[in-house]
Design an enzyme around this catalytic site. Structure first.
Site, PDB file in Angstrom:
ATOM      1  N   GLU A 179      -1.653 -18.754  -6.619  1.00 11.89           N
ATOM      2  CA  GLU A 179      -1.423 -17.576  -7.253  1.00 11.89           C
ATOM      3  C   GLU A 179      -2.580 -16.686  -6.701  1.00 11.89           C
ATOM      4  OE1 GLU A 179      -1.219 -14.623  -9.270  1.00 11.89           O
ATOM      5  OE2 GLU A 179      -2.976 -15.956 -10.052  1.00 11.89           O
ATOM      6  N   HIS A 180      -2.240 -15.303  -6.474  1.00  9.54           N
ATOM      7  CA  HIS A 180      -2.836 -14.618  -5.694  1.00  9.54           C
ATOM      8  C   HIS A 180      -3.772 -13.683  -6.475  1.00  9.54           C
ATOM      9  CE1 HIS A 180      -3.920 -12.282  -2.147  1.00  9.54           C
ATOM     10  NE2 HIS A 180      -2.715 -11.920  -1.748  1.00  9.54           N
ATOM     11  N   CYS A 181      -3.965 -13.758  -7.641  1.00  2.73           N
ATOM     12  CA  CYS A 181      -4.563 -12.620  -8.380  1.00  2.73           C
ATOM     13  C   CYS A 181      -6.202 -12.569  -8.147  1.00  2.73           C
ATOM     14  CB  CYS A 181      -4.233 -12.728  -9.743  1.00  2.73           C
ATOM     15  SG  CYS A 181      -4.854 -14.066 -10.862  1.00  2.73           S
ATOM     16  N   LEU A 205      -7.293 -15.115  -5.638  1.00  2.00           N
ATOM     17  CA  LEU A 205      -7.379 -15.823  -4.490  1.00  2.00           C
ATOM     18  C   LEU A 205      -6.987 -15.216  -3.087  1.00  2.00           C
ATOM     19  CD1 LEU A 205      -6.904 -19.426  -5.972  1.00  2.00           C
ATOM     20  CD2 LEU A 205      -9.289 -18.579  -5.057  1.00  2.00           C
TER      21      LEU A 205
END
Length: 609
Positions: free
Chosen positions: A320-322, A324
């Site tokens: 999950e990109h938010c 990282l």
């Protein structure tokens, strides 16, 4: 979301406050760069219209001055790490579409030759050891080109979960005022056949379980979950929904039965997730697709880190990109693979403690929620089916070959992408590339736009039948030089897009208060709209421990280009909406030709040219 004070004596994070701040460009510099960056994609009338609005934006009492002044004041405020502190939450947590496939990214790990349970247990042991080192400050800050890099993202590797919100999402994680210091959770969540299980990987005294214990625990999961869960009860499907819809469904879960709060708590506080699949993908492309958007209820896409291990032992990670970025996950991945699992287990102080505590995670659902789970499953399956993907592999080309041609490897492949795009679609298009800026305090990435005047001239020369080899080589060298120069500017924070975008966001948030009641016309110009309308969205993940890296496309006609460029190989994962799949496949064919053509062109260069 504010980060609390670092744990005293934690060397991993000790240098963060001494890192230089992300530089805030001047308004004039960003506007000048913006005009230069969008110019190669515009015709004369579009350039003139864009220049006129930039002039209005910059006038002494114009909206740009007011908005930039507000940003300068924010950057100087106490407790602010960077002028991008509010930009990143909006960019990632503010998006309202689904994050599954659209935002999360994956790595396909190198093969280990191990069976499924042994592979999964080894990854768990390595991750637990990494967390122990992180908690004790034993992981030294990454240093690149002599510069220490920000390590803040490491605080979101374990027990971090994105929480859906009606207007904007939040993050539940350690190292915050609500949850000071590192996570003390002792469990992970294991998925199998749509079932969810809470598995302790640390004993009651915090000592990690041995590899044998972990393997026994995973086998117990396979036994307990042997009967597939019905499609209407696999709550993980809800994490594939658009964010506001998922937020409403989460509230309905909490209201449906008191036990659901405990179930959500188990998932959200878990160190990470492990998805065990009961099948082996047919080939590498299907493996990548399953890592990006495979599901069967076997995912919790809001979890920061999810390991996925297939029945044949192939494995990867969905992120999950938010909070990282790829660079942090690269370091994590390399740490997991650079030391054998047995040694990782020993380093962590693991010992045999018997079968780990294992409990099923059960959600109580009413008819409406069951219908919503089933609907979410069907909708996401259709969304995945409407996505076209392709893998491209060059076994005889890598960064070493590019360097023998006296060119930056990244400049070489970006030039090849542009030539292939021209030949596949008949024109150049806006191209995004992510550039890491972690040498700054809380630094993340900068947005680079690849199409320079040099790239435009190079593609023109390559497509001109009358251009000879020397002309084409000269155009390529000029394009490569401009590419390298722009990448360096971005690394130094000298780029216009995020700066101007944050000014637009300030107007949305505070326009009335600041007297800028309308969106400045700059943000409706051909230059702004064209520069940010991606035809190619590119990013690289160079690690020998990764076979492929991938993410979804960013628009209805965009090709996502995720690439692993190593000394001796070059692998790409392409994705695009199914409606333009033929163009993506043509792009892949033209790319193979472009790489060969450029190697021949540069390889025939005479010494001293």
């Amino acid at each position: 979301m504010k980060i609390s004070q670092d744990v005293p004596g934690n060397a991993t994070f000790a240098q963060e406050d001494s890192l230089p701040r992300v530089p805030l460009p001047t308004l004039e510099a960003s506007c000048e760069r913006f005009l230069a960056w969008c110019a190669p994609l515009l015709n004369p009338d579009e350039r003139a219209a864009t220049e006129a609005e930039v002039t209005a934006f910059l006038r002494p009492e114009g909206p740009g001055r007011v908005l930039h002044g507000a940003l300068e004041a924010y950057d100087a405020a106490k407790g602010v790490h960077s002028w991008l502190d509010t930009f990143w939450p909006y960019r990632y947590l503010g998006r309202r579409d689904r994050i599954a496939l659209n935002a999360n990214f994956f790595f396909l790990f190198k093969d280990s030759g191990q069976p499924q349970v042994e592979r999964a247990a080894g990854l768990i042991a390595g991750a637990v050891n990494y967390k122990r080192q992180l908690d004790q400050g034993l992981i030294p800050p990454v240093v690149q080109r002599g510069q220490p890099q920000s390590m803040v993202q490491n605080k979101f590797l374990f027990s971090a979960t994105r929480i859906p919100g009606a207007q904007q999402d939040t993050v539940r994680s350690p190292y915050t005022e609500e949850w000071p210091g590192p996570s003390e959770a002792r469990h992970i969540v294991v998925f199998f056949r749509g079932g969810m299980f809470k598995l302790d990987v640390l004993g009651p005294d915090g000592v990690p379980h041995s590899l044998d214990d972990l393997e026994a625990g995973l086998r117990a999961v396979l036994k307990a979950g042997a009967e597939p869960t019905g499609a209407a009860t696999s709550v993980g499907h809800l994490t594939t929904m658009a964010r506001a819809e998922w937020a409403a469904a989460r509230e309905a879960l909490l209201a449906c039965h008191p036990r659901n709060a405990d179930a959500l708590d188990d998932v959200e506080t878990a160190l990470f997730c492990v998805a065990l699949e009961d099948f082996a993908p047919a080939d590498t492309q299907e493996t990548c697709d399953q890592l990006l958007y495979g599901d069967r209820g076997n995912r919790w896409f809001d979890k920061a880190v999810s390991f996925i291990v297939f029945a044949d032992g192939r494995a990867g990670i969905n992120v999950e990109h938010c909070e990282l970025d790829g660079t942090t996950i690269l370091s994590f991945t390399d740490a997991l693979h650079s030391t054998p699992a047995e040694e990782q287990s020993q380093q962590s102080g693991a010992r045999s403690q018997g079968l780990p505590t294992l409990e099923p995670i059960v959600f109580e659902l009413d008819d409406a929620l069951r219908a919503q789970v089933r609907s979410a499953a069907d909708a996401f399956a259709a969304y995945g089916a409407a996505t076209a993907t392709s893998t491209v592999s060059f076994e005889d080309f890598g960064s070493k070959a590019a360097k023998t041609l006296r060119v930056s490897p990244d400049a070489f492949v970006q030039a090849a992408y542009q030539l292939a795009h021209q030949r596949a679609k008949g024109h150049l298009g806006a191209t995004y590339e992510s550039i890491a800026t972690r040498q700054y305090r809380h630094g993340r990435t900068e947005a680079m736009r690849v199409v320079t005047p040099g790239i435009r001239d190079f593609v023109t020369a390559m497509e001109d039948p009358a251009a000879d080899a020397d002309t084409r080589r000269a155009a390529f060298r000029a394009a490569a030089e401009q590419h390298v120069a722009r990448a360096k500017e971005c690394q130094l924070g000298q780029a216009p897009e995020q700066h101007l975008w944050e000014l637009e966001l300030i107007q949305r948030r505070r326009g009335a208060e600041l007297g800028v009641r309308e969106q400045p016309a700059l943000y409706r110009t051909p230059g702004w709209l064209t520069m940010r309308d991606d035809y190619l969205s590119t990013s690289s993940a160079p690690s020998a421990n990764i076979q492929y890296f991938g993410f979804g496309s960013t628009s209805s006609r965009c090709i996502g280009v995720a690439y692993v460029l190593l000394p001796d190989r070059f692998n790409l994962y392409l994705s695009t909406p199914l409606a333009v799949a033929d163009q993506m496949r043509t792009f892949a064919d033209r790319l193979r030709e472009a790489v060969a053509e450029l190697r021949e062109l540069l390889g025939s260069e005479r010494p001293g040219d």
